[in-house]
Design a protein around this motif. Structure first.
Motif, short mmCIF file in Angstrom:
data_model
loop_
_atom_site.label_atom_id
_atom_site.label_comp_id
_atom_site.label_asym_id
_atom_site.label_seq_id
_atom_site.Cartn_x
_atom_site.Cartn_y
_atom_site.Cartn_z
N PHE A 174 4.20 101.93 6.77
CA PHE A 174 2.79 102.30 6.45
C PHE A 174 2.00 100.69 7.14
CE2 PHE A 174 4.86 105.61 3.83
CZ PHE A 174 4.31 106.52 4.63
N SER A 175 3.16 100.15 6.79
CA SER A 175 2.37 98.31 6.23
C SER A 175 2.03 97.86 7.84
CB SER A 175 3.26 97.35 5.68
OG SER A 175 3.08 97.95 4.22
N ALA A 176 3.04 98.19 8.51
CA ALA A 176 3.39 98.15 10.19
C ALA A 176 1.71 98.72 10.81
CB ALA A 176 5.05 97.72 10.47
N LEU A 177 2.00 99.63 10.54
CA LEU A 177 1.47 100.84 11.48
C LEU A 177 -0.58 100.12 10.95
CD1 LEU A 177 0.02 103.30 12.95
CD2 LEU A 177 0.32 104.41 10.74
N PHE A 178 -1.26 100.06 9.41
CA PHE A 178 -1.83 99.80 9.53
C PHE A 178 -2.59 98.28 9.80
CE2 PHE A 178 -1.68 103.55 6.11
CZ PHE A 178 -1.90 104.17 6.76
N LYS A 179 -1.51 97.05 10.04
CA LYS A 179 -1.84 96.33 10.32
C LYS A 179 -1.58 96.15 11.54
CE LYS A 179 0.49 91.67 10.43
NZ LYS A 179 1.68 90.41 10.24
N LYS A 180 -1.49 97.14 12.78
CA LYS A 180 -1.54 97.23 13.52
C LYS A 180 -2.68 97.44 14.18
CE LYS A 180 -0.67 96.41 18.32
NZ LYS A 180 -0.32 95.22 18.94
N VAL A 181 -3.13 98.40 13.48
CA VAL A 181 -4.54 99.16 14.17
C VAL A 181 -5.43 98.30 13.12
CG1 VAL A 181 -5.89 101.13 12.55
CG2 VAL A 181 -3.52 101.96 13.30
N THR A 182 -5.55 97.65 12.52
CA THR A 182 -6.26 96.59 12.37
C THR A 182 -6.38 95.28 13.28
OG1 THR A 182 -5.81 96.74 9.18
CG2 THR A 182 -7.27 94.95 9.94
N ALA A 183 -5.93 95.26 13.80
CA ALA A 183 -5.84 94.04 14.74
C ALA A 183 -6.22 94.88 16.44
CB ALA A 183 -4.33 93.79 15.33
N VAL A 184 -6.38 96.13 16.44
CA VAL A 184 -6.66 96.51 17.46
C VAL A 184 -7.87 97.39 17.50
CG1 VAL A 184 -6.35 98.89 18.89
CG2 VAL A 184 -4.28 97.50 18.28
N ASN A 185 -7.85 97.43 16.48
CA ASN A 185 -9.52 97.91 16.11
C ASN A 185 -10.13 96.80 15.96
OD1 ASN A 185 -11.48 100.03 15.16
ND2 ASN A 185 -11.45 99.00 12.92
N SER A 186 -10.09 95.69 15.71
CA SER A 186 -10.68 94.55 15.52
C SER A 186 -11.29 93.83 16.44
CB SER A 186 -10.13 93.82 14.81
OG SER A 186 -10.30 94.16 13.24
N LYS A 187 -10.23 94.13 17.54
CA LYS A 187 -10.68 93.61 19.16
C LYS A 187 -11.15 94.63 20.44
CE LYS A 187 -7.26 91.48 23.48
NZ LYS A 187 -6.38 91.19 23.43
N ASN A 188 -10.81 96.23 19.95
CA ASN A 188 -11.44 97.25 20.50
C ASN A 188 -11.98 98.14 20.09
OD1 ASN A 188 -9.89 95.79 23.21
ND2 ASN A 188 -7.78 97.31 21.53
N GLY A 189 -12.32 98.02 19.27
CA GLY A 189 -13.12 99.17 18.15
C GLY A 189 -14.68 99.10 18.52
N PRO A 190 -15.31 99.81 17.55
CA PRO A 190 -14.47 100.33 16.53
C PRO A 190 -14.34 102.05 16.74
CG PRO A 190 -17.16 100.29 16.29
CD PRO A 190 -16.79 99.56 16.99
N PHE A 191 -12.75 102.29 15.93
CA PHE A 191 -12.35 103.66 16.98
C PHE A 191 -12.91 104.63 15.31
CE2 PHE A 191 -9.31 101.22 19.20
CZ PHE A 191 -9.54 101.62 20.26
N ASP A 192 -13.07 105.67 15.86
CA ASP A 192 -13.86 106.37 15.13
C ASP A 192 -12.52 107.18 14.70
OD1 ASP A 192 -16.62 107.04 16.41
OD2 ASP A 192 -15.39 107.22 18.16
N LEU A 193 -11.40 107.44 14.61
CA LEU A 193 -10.17 108.53 14.23
C LEU A 193 -8.58 107.44 14.93
CD1 LEU A 193 -11.16 111.67 15.82
CD2 LEU A 193 -11.52 110.94 13.63
N LEU A 194 -7.62 107.93 13.24
CA LEU A 194 -6.69 107.95 14.13
C LEU A 194 -5.44 108.57 14.07
CD1 LEU A 194 -3.71 106.55 14.77
CD2 LEU A 194 -4.30 105.42 12.11
N LEU A 195 -4.46 109.55 14.69
CA LEU A 195 -4.53 110.37 15.21
C LEU A 195 -2.83 110.23 15.29
CD1 LEU A 195 -6.27 112.56 17.19
CD2 LEU A 195 -6.10 112.65 14.75
N CYS A 196 -2.52 110.60 14.08
CA CYS A 196 -0.58 109.77 14.30
C CYS A 196 -0.01 111.22 14.34
CB CYS A 196 -0.12 109.89 12.44
SG CYS A 196 -0.65 107.90 11.82
N VAL A 197 1.41 111.54 15.29
CA VAL A 197 2.08 112.55 15.23
C VAL A 197 3.48 112.26 15.34
CG1 VAL A 197 0.66 113.99 16.92
CG2 VAL A 197 2.27 111.78 18.08
N GLY A 198 4.45 113.09 15.27
CA GLY A 198 5.78 113.32 14.76
C GLY A 198 5.55 112.44 13.01
N GLN A 199 7.20 112.10 12.86
CA GLN A 199 7.14 112.36 11.61
C GLN A 199 6.90 110.78 10.79
OE1 GLN A 199 11.72 111.72 10.32
NE2 GLN A 199 11.38 111.42 8.67
#
Length: 308
Positions: free
Chosen positions: A16-41
Motif C-alpha cells: 500500500f505505501s508503495a502504491l500510494f507513494k507512486k500515486v501521489t507522484a503521478v497525481n502531482s505531475k500529471n493530475g489531478p486525477f478523479d479516480l484511482l481504480l485498483c484491480v487484481g488482488q
C-alpha cells in the motif's frame, strides 16, 4: 463536460505505501486525477486475518486522506476481513478508500463501471451458495450490502462484525447471475469492466505484428471473465491477475442489436513488480516462513492510464 481522468493500478498485493507513494507522484505531475481504480488482488497473500494492515489504518479510520479517491476489488488476503468490516460501517465522507463489492454496476464520476471480484474456483463456482452471514445488530445503517455485511457495535461486537464479512476470494454463480442482470438493466453503455482475471481467449485472433506477452499463463485466464466481457461490451476491460502489462488492439464485440462496439483490453502489472509465476514460486516459501519478518517490496504502480 470535461474528460474524467482515471488512474489504474494492478495487483497491489499489500504494498500500500508503495502504491500510494507512486500515486501521489503521478497525481502531482500529471493530475489531478478523479479516480484511482485498483484491480487484481489488493491485499497481501495470506489468511483474511482480523487486523487491518498497518499501512492502511490511517486511511480506513479517516485520520488521513488518500491523494486520489480510491476504489478497489480484490478484497481478499491478509487483513481483508477487518478492513472491509471497518469500511462498511464508517460514516459517509469520513474516508476516500472504498471497496466496490463482490459484483455489480456502479457510476463514478459519470462513468458506468461494472466489476466482478474474486477468481474462478470450480468447487466454489458450482457449489450451492451459502446463506448470507448475519451480523450482530447495528447501531448505524450498513453500507452497500453487496460490498460487505458488518455491524457497528462494542469492542465485543467488532469480532462478530468481522466474522460476518463475506470476503470474495472466489466468485460463485449467484455473483455472475447478479452482475449479468444488472448489465441487462443498464440503460447506457459500460465504460469500464474491472476483473481480477484476464478473460480466456483474449489473445486469440491477434492482428499481425502483435504477439502473446511473455509470462502469460493461459491456464489462469477465466472463461467466466470472458463471458462477462461479452455481456458487458465495455469500452475498456481492465484486469489484474497475471502480473504483466499488456494492451491489446481493440476488438469488435458481436452485434446483439445495439450496434457494433469495440473493447480495449488492458492487463495490468503488479505494484510489487512480481508476475503471477513469481508469486506462485514465492507462495511455498511464504507459507513456510509465515511468522517471519516480511521483505521490502519494490515501489511501483501496475499501470496508469488517463481515461478520455
Amino acid at each position: 463536460m470535461s474528460a474524467v481522468k482515471v488512474l489504474l493500478a494492478g495487483d497491489c498485493l499489500g504494498a500500500f505505501s508503495a502504491l500510494f507513494k507512486k500515486v501521489t507522484a503521478v497525481n502531482s505531475k500529471n493530475g489531478p486525477f478523479d479516480l484511482l481504480l485498483c484491480v487484481g488482488q489488493f491485499f497481501e497473500d495470506g489468511a483474511d486475518g482480523v487486523d487491518i494492515p498497518e499501512q492502511l489504518k490511517q486511511y480506513v479510520d479517516g485520520s488521513a486522506k488518500l491523494p486520489v479517491p480510491t476504489y478497489f476489488i480484490g478484497g481478499y488476503g491478509k487483513g481483508s476481513a477487518a478492513t472491509l468490516a471497518a469500511l462498511a460501517v464508517a460514516p459517509a465522507g469520513s474516508h476516500n478508500l472504498q471497496y466496490l463489492g463482490r459484483c455489480g454496476v456502479t457510476q463514478l464520476e459519470a462513468l458506468n463501471i461494472a466489476f466482478l471480484d474474486g477468481t474462478y474456483n470450480p468447487a466454489t463456482f458450482s457449489a450451492k451458495p451459502p446463506p448470507p452471514k448475519t451480523p450482530p445488530p447495528a447501531k448505524a445503517d450498513s453500507a452497500d450490502a453487496d460490498c460487505a455485511t458488518a455491524a457497528e457495535g462494542t469492542a465485543n461486537e467488532g469480532t462478530a462484525a468481522i466474522a460476518a464479512i463475506d470476503v470474495c476470494r472466489h466468485y460463485n454463480q449467484s455473483d455472475v447471475a447478479k452482475l449479468k442482470h444488472q448489465l441487462m438493466q443498464l440503460p447506457g453503455e459500460v465504460d469500464l469492466l474491472l476483473t481480477c482475471e484476464w478473460p480466456a481467449g483474449v489473445l486469440q485472433q491477434l492482428p499481425a505484428g502483435q504477439h502473446e506477452p511473455p509470462g502469460f499463463q493461459p491456464q489462469h485466464a477465466s472463461g467466466v471473465a470472458a463471458d462477462i466481457a461479452v455481456a458487458a461490451r465495455p469500452r475498456y476491460h481492465i484486469a489484474g491477475g497475471q502480473g504483466i502489462f499488456y494492451a491489446r488492439i481493440p476488438y469488435s464485440n458481436p452485434d446483439i442489436g445495439a450496434g457494433q462496439r469495440a473493447t480495449r483490453f488492458l492487463g495490468l502489472g503488479s505494484v510489487t513488480g512480481r508476475t503471477l509465476q513469481q508469486q506462485q514460486q514465492a507462495a511455498p516459501a511464504a507459507a513456510a516462513n509465515g511468522a517471519q519478518q516480511q521483505g521490502n517490496s519494490r515501489a511501483g504502480i501496475g499501470s496508469q492510464q488517463q481515461q478520455q
